[in-house]
Design a protein around this motif. Sequence first.
Motif, PDB file in Angstrom:
ATOM      1  N   ARG A   1       0.875  -1.175   0.000  1.00  0.00           N
ATOM      2  CA  ARG A   1       0.000   0.000   0.000  1.00  0.00           C
ATOM      3  C   ARG A   1       0.910   1.222   0.000  1.00  0.00           C
ATOM      4  O   ARG A   1       2.052   1.152   0.473  1.00  0.00           O
ATOM      5  CB  ARG A   1      -0.897   0.040   1.242  1.00  0.00           C
ATOM      6  N   TYR A   2       0.413   2.331  -0.542  1.00  0.00           N
ATOM      7  CA  TYR A   2       1.248   3.526  -0.627  1.00  0.00           C
ATOM      8  C   TYR A   2       0.553   4.730  -0.010  1.00  0.00           C
ATOM      9  O   TYR A   2      -0.672   4.833  -0.045  1.00  0.00           O
ATOM     10  CB  TYR A   2       1.617   3.819  -2.082  1.00  0.00           C
ATOM     11  N   PRO A   3       1.359   5.648   0.518  1.00  0.00           N
ATOM     12  CA  PRO A   3       0.753   6.810   1.161  1.00  0.00           C
ATOM     13  C   PRO A   3       0.361   7.888   0.158  1.00  0.00           C
ATOM     14  O   PRO A   3       0.727   7.834  -1.015  1.00  0.00           O
ATOM     15  CB  PRO A   3       1.874   7.320   2.062  1.00  0.00           C
ATOM     16  N   ILE A   4      -0.380   8.870   0.663  1.00  0.00           N
ATOM     17  CA  ILE A   4      -0.632  10.094  -0.094  1.00  0.00           C
ATOM     18  C   ILE A   4       0.237  11.152   0.573  1.00  0.00           C
ATOM     19  O   ILE A   4       0.214  11.282   1.800  1.00  0.00           O
ATOM     20  CB  ILE A   4      -2.108  10.526   0.005  1.00  0.00           C
ATOM     21  N   ALA A   5       1.011  11.875  -0.200  1.00  0.00           N
ATOM     22  CA  ALA A   5       1.875  12.888   0.405  1.00  0.00           C
ATOM     23  C   ALA A   5       2.128  14.009  -0.595  1.00  0.00           C
ATOM     24  O   ALA A   5       2.126  13.786  -1.813  1.00  0.00           O
ATOM     25  CB  ALA A   5       3.201  12.255   0.826  1.00  0.00           C
ATOM     26  N   ILE A   6       2.278  15.198  -0.070  1.00  0.00           N
ATOM     27  CA  ILE A   6       2.582  16.359  -0.901  1.00  0.00           C
ATOM     28  C   ILE A   6       3.791  17.015  -0.249  1.00  0.00           C
ATOM     29  O   ILE A   6       3.663  17.651   0.793  1.00  0.00           O
ATOM     30  CB  ILE A   6       1.392  17.346  -0.985  1.00  0.00           C
ATOM     31  N   ILE A   7       4.942  16.812  -0.849  1.00  0.00           N
ATOM     32  CA  ILE A   7       6.181  17.199  -0.198  1.00  0.00           C
ATOM     33  C   ILE A   7       6.892  18.269  -1.036  1.00  0.00           C
ATOM     34  O   ILE A   7       7.238  18.031  -2.194  1.00  0.00           O
ATOM     35  CB  ILE A   7       7.116  15.960  -0.054  1.00  0.00           C
ATOM     36  N   ASN A   8       7.083  19.434  -0.430  1.00  0.00           N
ATOM     37  CA  ASN A   8       7.823  20.509  -1.105  1.00  0.00           C
ATOM     38  C   ASN A   8       9.245  20.534  -0.580  1.00  0.00           C
ATOM     39  O   ASN A   8       9.449  20.595   0.630  1.00  0.00           O
ATOM     40  CB  ASN A   8       7.187  21.864  -0.780  1.00  0.00           C
ATOM     41  N   ILE A   9      10.184  20.510  -1.487  1.00  0.00           N
ATOM     42  CA  ILE A   9      11.579  20.559  -1.060  1.00  0.00           C
ATOM     43  C   ILE A   9      12.175  21.865  -1.589  1.00  0.00           C
ATOM     44  O   ILE A   9      12.075  22.147  -2.788  1.00  0.00           O
ATOM     45  CB  ILE A   9      12.355  19.349  -1.623  1.00  0.00           C
ATOM     46  N   GLU A  10      12.742  22.628  -0.684  1.00  0.00           N
ATOM     47  CA  GLU A  10      13.407  23.852  -1.143  1.00  0.00           C
ATOM     48  C   GLU A  10      14.906  23.671  -1.020  1.00  0.00           C
ATOM     49  O   GLU A  10      15.403  23.236   0.013  1.00  0.00           O
ATOM     50  CB  GLU A  10      12.971  25.046  -0.284  1.00  0.00           C
ATOM     51  N   ILE A  11      15.575  23.972  -2.092  1.00  0.00           N
ATOM     52  CA  ILE A  11      17.027  23.804  -2.130  1.00  0.00           C
ATOM     53  C   ILE A  11      17.616  25.074  -2.716  1.00  0.00           C
ATOM     54  O   ILE A  11      16.996  25.700  -3.584  1.00  0.00           O
ATOM     55  CB  ILE A  11      17.446  22.654  -3.076  1.00  0.00           C
ATOM     56  N   ASP A  12      18.774  25.409  -2.286  1.00  0.00           N
ATOM     57  CA  ASP A  12      19.520  26.496  -2.901  1.00  0.00           C
ATOM     58  C   ASP A  12      19.577  26.204  -4.413  1.00  0.00           C
ATOM     59  O   ASP A  12      19.929  25.098  -4.826  1.00  0.00           O
ATOM     60  CB  ASP A  12      20.943  26.513  -2.309  1.00  0.00           C
ATOM     61  N   TYR A  13      19.189  27.184  -5.238  1.00  0.00           N
ATOM     62  CA  TYR A  13      19.116  26.959  -6.677  1.00  0.00           C
ATOM     63  C   TYR A  13      20.440  26.464  -7.258  1.00  0.00           C
ATOM     64  O   TYR A  13      20.480  25.787  -8.270  1.00  0.00           O
ATOM     65  CB  TYR A  13      18.639  28.235  -7.386  1.00  0.00           C
ATOM     66  N   LYS A  14      21.518  26.789  -6.566  1.00  0.00           N
ATOM     67  CA  LYS A  14      22.828  26.367  -7.085  1.00  0.00           C
ATOM     68  C   LYS A  14      23.082  24.873  -6.885  1.00  0.00           C
ATOM     69  O   LYS A  14      23.967  24.300  -7.496  1.00  0.00           O
ATOM     70  CB  LYS A  14      23.935  27.171  -6.385  1.00  0.00           C
ATOM     71  N   LEU A  15      22.290  24.247  -5.989  1.00  0.00           N
ATOM     72  CA  LEU A  15      22.518  22.823  -5.720  1.00  0.00           C
ATOM     73  C   LEU A  15      21.716  21.898  -6.638  1.00  0.00           C
ATOM     74  O   LEU A  15      21.803  20.685  -6.526  1.00  0.00           O
ATOM     75  CB  LEU A  15      22.170  22.487  -4.264  1.00  0.00           C
ATOM     76  N   VAL A  16      20.901  22.490  -7.524  1.00  0.00           N
ATOM     77  CA  VAL A  16      20.157  21.625  -8.450  1.00  0.00           C
ATOM     78  C   VAL A  16      20.519  21.934  -9.887  1.00  0.00           C
ATOM     79  O   VAL A  16      20.657  23.083 -10.274  1.00  0.00           O
ATOM     80  CB  VAL A  16      18.622  21.787  -8.340  1.00  0.00           C
TER      81      VAL A  16
END
Length: 573
Positions: A278-293
Amino acid sequence: MSKIKILDELLSNMIAAGEVVERPMGVVKELVENSIDANAGRIEIRLINGGLDYIEITDDGCGMDKRDATAAFSRHATSKISEVNDLWQIRTMGFRGEALPSIASVSKVTLLTNDGSDSTLVRVEYGNVVEAKPFGAPEGTTIRVEGLFYKTPARLKHLKSANVELNLILELISKMALSHPEISFELSNDGQIRIQTNGSGSLQETIMAIYGVGVAKKCIAVDFEDYDFKVSGYIVHPAITRATRQYINSFINGRIIKSYQIQKAIIEGYKGYMMSNRYPIAIINIEIDYKLVDVNVHPSKWEIRISKERQLYKLITNGINETLKREMTPSDLLIDNLTKPQQAVVHKEKELLEEIDLFSYQRQPILGSIQEEISGYMEAEQTHRFTYLAQLHGKYILASDEENLYIIDQHAAQERCMFEEIQNQIMEKKVVTQHLLLPLVIEVNPAIVNQLDLINEQLDCIKLNFEQFSMNSIVTREVPYFFEQIDEMHFVQHLINEILEDKQMSRIDIRKEKIASLACHSSVRFNQYLSIEESKTLLERISKCKQPFNCPHGRPTMIVISEKDLIKEFKRA
Ligand code: ADP
Ligand code: MG
């Protein structure tokens, strides 16, 4: 003689289109991303025939002046980056300057745009600008795409049915809306509104609009960070689960990301709280320094590269696990129960689902002689007659026949009976139904509403037939009689997931197995105290089962003590 040629612009745009806009969903993604980049507060998506015939996106963003309105269709024309250094810190959705020329090379595009001073219309047909002139339009931008891939038959051939294409778009816009609660989204297909969010900025309200009020009410806020990453959003209480990973949303700096590793990290975080498969429902926002992506990895930007990714996965898993630990009461921690389908879980889920059911209506069955009909049906063949003796601890029934003493596990026996009775009803096409005074409304996600035909086809064997009720709910007025004994929300939602997941459900023997076993799992009657009359009825029912000695999950339903055993135990032999 040299053979290398520089491709002309139309040809290179068409090649790029192959990657950027594979299907209507890709077109919608690029155009909506442009609207987000234009700082729109409201984005409307109008489709005809799942986008195959017509796609129109309207925003109230910054618009373009008359020069940009045509320049936007040249290859590598972008207002978003201008030098190499910009590439290492991209804050906008787009940056490649490829989408508009690619789309316009394989379709007929009409652009209407107003930046507050210029108001312009530009028409491009399969790569050629055919018209560009001042034209009255409201502030913002509208882009229409028609005849997509008509001149690229190989691509056209690979498109699926309108329904499939529409589902992909519904899924995309659901995620877009969840990643941008500050923008109001409205999507319609053939004039029917399918998704609508209010743009209030509240993620929880957006979750409600997309996944329904039941899910929204069971959201648990997450908020944790380390030196490099900040994670926020909502995870949904593990009592509400799904059969697919599709409801696990991860966004990095507002961008929808398909990352198996991040999904895995989220699932790991639920470990101990969720049944396997079974799988969860999740809404995950990840904020990263723009230079790291590095977002420049994939032409349609579904994937990105992150520095220190292991550190991020760990942060997510631990953060979710700790949040669940903190937020769940001790009685929620049913790990042993969650791994096995036992009554405790069934009851827990029942409670939760009841609590979240906003459409809580009193349902009054219009019943005549249905009860008699059912018992009459069960009268068919009798194989074994028990004599009722007593009840033990409110959980067991003691019974005997000429030879043996039986200690019967009431719960397991009920499961076995229900399982076989439902299977028989399906196989013999004798499902008894009841009409409801107040209809049964089930919340589902918009993509499911769109597949009602397929779902109804499969549900026909238990005489269930749903109609659309709202953008994210379906309704029926007639249900099988066995719904009396089960949590119908839980049952229907799980069954629909199974149908959409498991293509084999088209085989009746598999379907009857799944339906009966799901019904058992959703039963609310198990573990109730039984009166003497009810115990006797249960004995009669179990005596008619083909496999009375085991519950559908393999646990024994009864212990048999023969006279021989008694003689041996009392050392009379
Ligand atoms: P990119 O998004 O990578 O810059 P596109 O081909 O998608 O490339 O768009 C080209 C340019 O057209 C954008 O950089 C932007 O300046 C302009 N543009 C496109 N769509 C819109 C819109 N909805 N509102 C305002 N400007 C837009
Ligand atoms: Mg773009």
